[in-house]
Design a protein around this motif. Structure first.
Motif, short mmCIF file in Angstrom:
data_model
loop_
_atom_site.label_atom_id
_atom_site.label_comp_id
_atom_site.label_asym_id
_atom_site.label_seq_id
_atom_site.Cartn_x
_atom_site.Cartn_y
_atom_site.Cartn_z
N MET A 1 -21.07 2.86 14.03
CA MET A 1 -21.96 3.14 12.89
C MET A 1 -21.12 3.33 11.62
SD MET A 1 -24.72 6.22 12.56
CE MET A 1 -23.48 7.47 12.34
N SER A 2 -21.54 2.66 10.56
CA SER A 2 -20.82 2.83 9.29
C SER A 2 -21.03 4.23 8.75
CB SER A 2 -21.35 1.83 8.25
OG SER A 2 -21.17 0.51 8.72
N LEU A 3 -20.02 4.74 8.08
CA LEU A 3 -20.16 6.07 7.47
C LEU A 3 -21.20 6.02 6.34
CD1 LEU A 3 -19.23 9.00 7.20
CD2 LEU A 3 -17.39 8.20 5.69
N ILE A 4 -21.12 4.95 5.53
CA ILE A 4 -22.08 4.82 4.42
C ILE A 4 -22.75 3.45 4.53
CG2 ILE A 4 -22.36 4.79 1.91
CD1 ILE A 4 -19.74 6.33 1.68
N LYS A 5 -24.05 3.47 4.43
CA LYS A 5 -24.81 2.23 4.51
C LYS A 5 -25.77 2.19 3.31
CE LYS A 5 -26.90 -0.42 8.13
NZ LYS A 5 -27.60 -0.42 9.40
N ILE A 6 -25.68 1.14 2.56
CA ILE A 6 -26.55 1.00 1.39
C ILE A 6 -27.46 -0.18 1.67
CG2 ILE A 6 -26.56 0.61 -1.11
CD1 ILE A 6 -23.42 1.27 -0.76
N GLU A 7 -28.76 0.07 1.69
CA GLU A 7 -29.71 -0.98 2.06
C GLU A 7 -30.66 -1.28 0.92
OE1 GLU A 7 -30.04 -0.18 6.89
OE2 GLU A 7 -31.63 0.56 5.57
N ASN A 8 -30.58 -2.49 0.42
CA ASN A 8 -31.53 -2.99 -0.59
C ASN A 8 -31.72 -2.01 -1.75
OD1 ASN A 8 -32.01 -5.17 1.19
ND2 ASN A 8 -33.48 -3.89 2.31
N VAL A 9 -30.61 -1.50 -2.26
CA VAL A 9 -30.71 -0.50 -3.32
C VAL A 9 -30.88 -1.15 -4.69
CG1 VAL A 9 -29.33 1.16 -4.64
CG2 VAL A 9 -29.62 1.47 -2.17
N SER A 10 -31.94 -0.75 -5.36
CA SER A 10 -32.15 -1.15 -6.75
C SER A 10 -32.29 0.11 -7.59
CB SER A 10 -33.41 -2.00 -6.90
OG SER A 10 -33.26 -3.19 -6.16
N LYS A 11 -31.85 0.01 -8.83
CA LYS A 11 -31.99 1.15 -9.73
C LYS A 11 -32.40 0.65 -11.10
CE LYS A 11 -31.57 5.35 -11.27
NZ LYS A 11 -32.30 6.51 -10.71
N MET A 12 -33.53 1.17 -11.56
CA MET A 12 -33.98 0.85 -12.91
C MET A 12 -33.83 2.11 -13.76
SD MET A 12 -36.33 -1.97 -12.27
CE MET A 12 -37.82 -1.74 -13.18
N TYR A 13 -33.46 1.92 -15.00
CA TYR A 13 -33.54 3.03 -15.96
C TYR A 13 -34.68 2.71 -16.90
CZ TYR A 13 -28.99 4.96 -14.58
OH TYR A 13 -27.96 5.55 -13.90
N PHE A 14 -35.50 3.72 -17.12
CA PHE A 14 -36.62 3.54 -18.03
C PHE A 14 -36.23 4.19 -19.34
CE2 PHE A 14 -38.09 3.46 -13.70
CZ PHE A 14 -38.85 2.30 -13.68
N GLY A 15 -36.14 3.38 -20.38
CA GLY A 15 -35.61 3.88 -21.66
C GLY A 15 -36.52 4.91 -22.28
N GLY A 16 -36.02 5.56 -23.30
CA GLY A 16 -36.80 6.59 -24.00
C GLY A 16 -37.83 5.94 -24.92
N GLU A 17 -38.42 6.77 -25.75
CA GLU A 17 -39.45 6.27 -26.66
C GLU A 17 -38.92 5.14 -27.53
OE1 GLU A 17 -41.88 9.16 -29.00
OE2 GLU A 17 -41.05 10.51 -27.49
N GLY A 18 -39.75 4.15 -27.75
CA GLY A 18 -39.37 3.07 -28.65
C GLY A 18 -38.43 2.05 -28.02
N SER A 19 -38.00 2.28 -26.78
CA SER A 19 -37.09 1.31 -26.18
C SER A 19 -37.92 0.17 -25.62
CB SER A 19 -36.26 1.94 -25.08
OG SER A 19 -36.95 1.85 -23.86
N GLU A 20 -37.24 -0.88 -25.24
CA GLU A 20 -37.97 -2.07 -24.82
C GLU A 20 -38.39 -2.04 -23.36
OE1 GLU A 20 -35.49 -5.27 -26.29
OE2 GLU A 20 -35.51 -4.19 -28.20
N GLY A 21 -38.25 -0.90 -22.72
CA GLY A 21 -38.73 -0.81 -21.34
C GLY A 21 -37.61 -0.66 -20.35
N ALA A 22 -37.88 -1.08 -19.13
CA ALA A 22 -36.97 -0.79 -18.03
C ALA A 22 -35.78 -1.76 -17.98
CB ALA A 22 -37.74 -0.88 -16.73
N VAL A 23 -34.66 -1.21 -17.57
CA VAL A 23 -33.45 -2.04 -17.34
C VAL A 23 -33.08 -1.90 -15.88
CG1 VAL A 23 -31.10 -2.50 -18.11
CG2 VAL A 23 -32.66 -1.18 -19.58
N GLU A 24 -32.91 -3.02 -15.20
CA GLU A 24 -32.51 -2.96 -13.80
C GLU A 24 -30.99 -3.05 -13.72
OE1 GLU A 24 -34.05 -6.02 -11.14
OE2 GLU A 24 -34.22 -4.50 -9.57
N VAL A 25 -30.37 -1.93 -13.42
CA VAL A 25 -28.90 -1.85 -13.44
C VAL A 25 -28.33 -2.27 -12.10
CG1 VAL A 25 -26.95 -0.30 -13.78
CG2 VAL A 25 -28.99 -0.03 -15.18
#
Ligand SMILES: Nc1ncnc2c1ncn2[C@@H]1O[C@H](COP(=O)(O)OP(=O)(O)O)[C@@H](O)[C@H]1O
Ligand SMILES: [Mg+2]
Length: 239
Positions: A1-25
């Motif tokens: 078994m792997s010590l760390i397993k990352i499965e299908n990880v996505s991360k979006m940042y949702f900008g603050g007011e007036g920003s153009e929306g979400a960024v998928e980092v």
């Protein structure tokens, strides 16, 4: 078994007011890290390295996907249990070291021990021992601003290992150091790795790859693997 397993990880940042929306980092990242690896995470500035490190380090929940460490899906734990988990498994060396300026080197290293039930005397002894291990035994009573950049880095490393974690996450630990000092820090990480610590280190310097056992690169939110092949020639595979 792997010590760390990352499965299908996505991360979006949702900008603050007036920003153009979400960024998928991070975009659907999959990766397995074995116990005892010294892994480098490479990528240009803004590519998501720190984000991935914080997601792996139980500090920043992914938008989707799972991170499983030692069989435990860490983001299924509630906040308190996740904090306990972090405390037991993980040491973090932050990019700017994040030492408390009005505490001595020794007191900075003692911080993670504060929530343990050990006596003050025992905490001091443990912190002193770890400072000796990183070569700073004689400078334990100095404040951070009385230490060089490399020495402050060593204090941050001592603080990360004082709890005897399984895994160290280090975010560009040599980024602001001259090459001689950087090499000394990398030697220290290598020695810790040889004692059994699993280390994941963000770097943008390819020269650092001489110290690690494997590297992965992140581009546009996706991982490219550069594995060290037998015979010294690197193989590049896209996951
Ligand atoms: N908390 C946040 N909120 C919104 N955007 C963020 C946040 N943290 C990072 N970002 C953005 O995500 C991208 C990746 O950042 P980061 O993970 O710090 O990259 P790296 O460490 O590779 O330089 C950048 O565009 C950055 O501006
Ligand atoms: Mg970063």
């Amino acid at each position: 078994m792997s010590l760390i397993k990352i499965e299908n990880v996505s991360k979006m940042y949702f900008g603050g007011e007036g920003s153009e929306g979400a960024v998928e980092v991070l975009k659907n990242i999959n990766l397995q890290i074995e116990k005892g690896e010294f892994l480098a995470l490479l990528g240009p500035s803004g590519s998501g390295k720190s984000t991935l490190l914080s997601v792996l380090g139980a500090l920043n929940p992914p938008t989707s996907g799972q991170v499983i460490i030692d069989g435990i899906p860490i983001y299924e734990l509630d906040r308190e249990r996740r904090a306990d988990f972090r405390h037991e498994y993980i040491g973090f060396v932050f990019q700017q070291y994040q030492l408390i300026p009005y505490l001595t080197a020794l007191e900075n290293v003692m911080l993670p021990l504060a929530i343990t039930k050990r006596s003050d005397k025992e905490q001091r002894k443990m912190a002193q021992r770890v400072l000796e291990k990183v070569g700073l035994g004689k400078k334990a009573s100095r404040l951070p601003n009385q230490l060089s950049g490399g020495e402050q880095n060593r204090v941050a490393i001592a603080r990360a290992i004082v709890n005897e974690p399984e895994i160290i996450f280090a975010d560009e630990p040599t980024g602001s150091l001259d090459s001689k000092t950087a090499n000394e820090i990398l030697d220290l990480f290598r020695a810790l790795n040889q004692e059994g610590l699993t280390i994941i280190m963000v770097t943008h310097n390819e020269e650092n790859l001489a110290w690690v056992s494997r590297s992965v690169s992140i581009r546009d939110g996706q991982l490219l693997a550069t594995s060290k092949a037998e015979g010294g020639r690197d193989e590049v595979n896209a996951y």
